[in-house]
Design a protein around this motif. Structure first.
Motif, PDB file in Angstrom:
ATOM      1  N   ASP A 116      20.251 -34.968  61.127  1.00 21.14           N
ATOM      2  CA  ASP A 116      21.314 -33.998  61.388  1.00 21.14           C
ATOM      3  C   ASP A 116      21.205 -32.772  60.489  1.00 21.14           C
ATOM      4  OD1 ASP A 116      23.741 -33.252  62.785  1.00 21.14           O
ATOM      5  OD2 ASP A 116      24.771 -33.592  60.881  1.00 21.14           O
ATOM      6  N   VAL A 117      20.572 -32.905  59.329  1.00 12.41           N
ATOM      7  CA  VAL A 117      20.516 -31.798  58.364  1.00 12.41           C
ATOM      8  C   VAL A 117      19.117 -31.215  58.214  1.00 12.41           C
ATOM      9  CG1 VAL A 117      22.444 -32.725  57.041  1.00 12.41           C
ATOM     10  CG2 VAL A 117      20.111 -33.375  56.408  1.00 12.41           C
ATOM     11  N   MET A 118      18.176 -31.636  59.053  1.00 12.26           N
ATOM     12  CA  MET A 118      16.789 -31.210  58.893  1.00 12.26           C
ATOM     13  C   MET A 118      16.447 -29.955  59.677  1.00 12.26           C
ATOM     14  SD  MET A 118      14.694 -33.149  56.991  1.00 12.26           S
ATOM     15  CE  MET A 118      13.132 -33.585  57.701  1.00 12.26           C
ATOM     16  N   PHE A 119      17.294 -29.553  60.618  1.00 14.96           N
ATOM     17  CA  PHE A 119      16.950 -28.449  61.486  1.00 14.96           C
ATOM     18  C   PHE A 119      17.946 -27.314  61.339  1.00 14.96           C
ATOM     19  CE2 PHE A 119      15.469 -32.402  63.435  1.00 14.96           C
ATOM     20  CZ  PHE A 119      14.118 -32.135  63.534  1.00 14.96           C
ATOM     21  N   ALA A 120      17.476 -26.105  61.656  1.00 19.49           N
ATOM     22  CA  ALA A 120      18.309 -24.917  61.491  1.00 19.49           C
ATOM     23  C   ALA A 120      19.500 -24.955  62.438  1.00 19.49           C
ATOM     24  CB  ALA A 120      17.478 -23.658  61.755  1.00 19.49           C
ATOM     25  N   GLY A 121      20.655 -24.565  61.914  1.00 20.39           N
ATOM     26  CA  GLY A 121      21.856 -24.501  62.732  1.00 20.39           C
ATOM     27  C   GLY A 121      22.726 -23.336  62.317  1.00 20.39           C
ATOM     28  N   PHE A 122      22.823 -22.319  63.174  1.00 15.46           N
ATOM     29  CA  PHE A 122      23.596 -21.122  62.844  1.00 15.46           C
ATOM     30  C   PHE A 122      25.082 -21.307  63.116  1.00 15.46           C
ATOM     31  CE2 PHE A 122      19.295 -19.603  63.741  1.00 15.46           C
ATOM     32  CZ  PHE A 122      19.046 -18.871  62.593  1.00 15.46           C
ATOM     33  N   ASN A 123      25.441 -22.408  63.769  1.00 14.87           N
ATOM     34  CA  ASN A 123      26.849 -22.679  64.040  1.00 14.87           C
ATOM     35  C   ASN A 123      27.499 -23.539  62.962  1.00 14.87           C
ATOM     36  OD1 ASN A 123      27.124 -21.308  66.571  1.00 14.87           O
ATOM     37  ND2 ASN A 123      25.923 -22.936  67.516  1.00 14.87           N
ATOM     38  N   ARG A 149      35.545 -15.595  63.593  1.00 14.42           N
ATOM     39  CA  ARG A 149      34.263 -15.059  64.060  1.00 14.42           C
ATOM     40  C   ARG A 149      33.637 -14.122  63.033  1.00 14.42           C
ATOM     41  NH1 ARG A 149      34.700 -13.888  70.597  1.00 14.42           N
ATOM     42  NH2 ARG A 149      35.354 -16.013  71.178  1.00 14.42           N
ATOM     43  N   GLY A 150      34.490 -13.410  62.283  1.00 15.74           N
ATOM     44  CA  GLY A 150      33.955 -12.517  61.260  1.00 15.74           C
ATOM     45  C   GLY A 150      33.188 -13.259  60.188  1.00 15.74           C
ATOM     46  N   THR A 151      33.682 -14.416  59.795  1.00 12.80           N
ATOM     47  CA  THR A 151      32.977 -15.235  58.802  1.00 12.80           C
ATOM     48  C   THR A 151      31.626 -15.698  59.339  1.00 12.80           C
ATOM     49  OG1 THR A 151      35.088 -16.011  57.911  1.00 12.80           O
ATOM     50  CG2 THR A 151      33.133 -17.301  57.372  1.00 12.80           C
ATOM     51  N   LYS A 152      31.603 -16.044  60.602  1.00 15.60           N
ATOM     52  CA  LYS A 152      30.354 -16.477  61.231  1.00 15.60           C
ATOM     53  C   LYS A 152      29.342 -15.330  61.297  1.00 15.60           C
ATOM     54  CE  LYS A 152      28.907 -19.258  65.188  1.00 15.60           C
ATOM     55  NZ  LYS A 152      29.349 -19.886  66.455  1.00 15.60           N
ATOM     56  N   VAL A 153      29.817 -14.146  61.674  1.00 19.38           N
ATOM     57  CA  VAL A 153      28.945 -12.970  61.706  1.00 19.38           C
ATOM     58  C   VAL A 153      28.407 -12.664  60.315  1.00 19.38           C
ATOM     59  CG1 VAL A 153      28.953 -10.457  62.010  1.00 19.38           C
ATOM     60  CG2 VAL A 153      29.976 -11.925  63.742  1.00 19.38           C
ATOM     61  N   TRP A 154      29.252 -12.766  59.333  1.00 17.23           N
ATOM     62  CA  TRP A 154      28.870 -12.535  57.939  1.00 17.23           C
ATOM     63  C   TRP A 154      27.721 -13.463  57.547  1.00 17.23           C
ATOM     64  CZ3 TRP A 154      32.642 -14.074  53.410  1.00 17.23           C
ATOM     65  CH2 TRP A 154      32.029 -13.804  52.190  1.00 17.23           C
ATOM     66  N   GLY A 155      27.878 -14.744  57.816  1.00 20.23           N
ATOM     67  CA  GLY A 155      26.840 -15.700  57.452  1.00 20.23           C
ATOM     68  C   GLY A 155      25.538 -15.465  58.194  1.00 20.23           C
ATOM     69  N   ILE A 156      25.611 -15.211  59.501  1.00 18.28           N
ATOM     70  CA  ILE A 156      24.404 -14.985  60.291  1.00 18.28           C
ATOM     71  C   ILE A 156      23.679 -13.729  59.825  1.00 18.28           C
ATOM     72  CG2 ILE A 156      23.566 -14.418  62.605  1.00 18.28           C
ATOM     73  CD1 ILE A 156      25.729 -16.200  63.746  1.00 18.28           C
TER      74      ILE A 156
END
Length: 324
Positions: free
Chosen positions: A173-180, A46-53
């Motif tokens: 699949d790669v055209m839209f924003a995805g935070f996950n 989860r820390g890596t995900k928070v970092w990226g977001i």
């Protein structure tokens, strides 16, 4: 000179402290709520995900505030000027010539570097050309940006009609924003790029404050207007290119957090506005992820909700401007 308070009893610095506390609460909630299994796995994951977001949200917020400063207009964003269309065109061209399978198996780091360099180069040339030709006419600037956006969308649409259905499925699949779906292997280089531009912005803070007075006043006060604007355009290109290549285009998110920052801080100082916008971006993205993951169970995409709210704010600002 004392700072203007945003409301009775609250100074801009106090507002920043409150926003920082809310951001910390959002991060903590994201890290611990619903956690199951070994903390040795959960916290790094989860820390890596928070970092990226946080990196993406901060980059979008800073780029939007800077773009609104040099255009002297709070309803404009790089996305409105056709940046999202440029990203979609770049992705479409890649898949059109490489094919969906080759694109999907392409080295992620090399792909990220190519996309970022290409978008930085094209967008820098585009924005510099726009400002050189339309520096005194905001409406012409907006019109040319919209025309380029239509051109990029038309070219991308033409190519999308020519590629085979399998490649088109990969493209969608790669055209839209995805935070996950942030690629962890790209976070370090993205962070270095974003922090490097952050240091660059910090050195430009006094000039950015003067730019709020307008082009002519800034020149009369000794600001090297052309040089500063050129540097800001390069910074915007880097920030938006990195964030877009990392998660995809988010048109109205920057508009939303920047105007919330102006409303809360009520100061011309970028040293206060920029941190507020970054903190609001972190609260919106990470807090939104907590709500979606724990309340809706991934049934809704955060990017869709952000675009909806940001679009409503954009329309409201246009209507408010017309009434004035």
């Amino acid at each position: 000179m004392p700072e203007r308070s945003t409301s009775p009893g609250l100074s801009p610095r106090q507002v920043l402290i409150i926003l920082a506390a809310l951001a910390a609460v959002s991060i903590t909630a994201f890290m611990v709520i619903g956690a199951k299994g070994s903390w040795g796995f959960v916290l790094p994951f989860r820390g890596t995900k928070v970092w990226g977001i946080a990196m993406v949200g901060g980059a979008i917020a800073v780029a939007t505030v800077l773009f609104q400063t040099i255009t002297a207009n709070r309803i404009l964003t790089p996305g409105i000027m056709g940046y999202d269309a440029l990203f979609r065109l770049v992705r479409t061209v890649q898949i059109f010539f490489l094919g969906g399978l080759s694109y999907a198996t392409f080295n992620a780091q090399l792909q990220f570097a190519l996309e970022t360099v290409l978008m930085v180069g094209l967008s820098t040339l585009l924005f510099r050309w726009l400002f050189n030709r339309a520096a005194r006419d905001l409406y012409l600037l907006v019109l040319v940006g919209i025309v380029f956006g239509v051109l990029f969308r038309s070219l991308a649409g033409l190519m999308q009609r020519l590629i085979n259905p399998n490649d088109y499925a990969v493209l969608q699949d790669v055209m839209f924003a995805g935070f996950n779906t942030i690629d962890k292997s790209l976070l370090m280089v993205s962070t270095l790029a974003i922090l490097g531009t952050g240091v660059w912005v910090w050195r430009l803070l006094p000039a950015l404050d003067v730019l709020n007075l307008g082009r002519d006043n800034a020149i009369n006060l000794g600001v090297a207007y052309r040089s500063v604007v050129s540097q800001v355009l390069i910074i915007i290109a880097i920030l938006v290119s990195v964030s877009t290549a990392l998660v995809g285009p988010v048109t109205f998110f920057g508009l939303l957090v920047s105007n919330l920052a102006y409303m809360l801080i009520r100061s011309h100082k970028h040293a206060l506005i920029l941190p507020a916008a970054v903190l609001l971006a972190i609260i919106a993205l990470i807090g939104g992820q907590v709500i979606l993951e724990r309340v809706f169970g991934f049934d809704s995409a955060l990017a869709i909700i952000i675009e909806l709210v940001g679009g409503v704010v954009f329309i409201a600002m246009l209507l408010k401007g017309n009434r004035k």
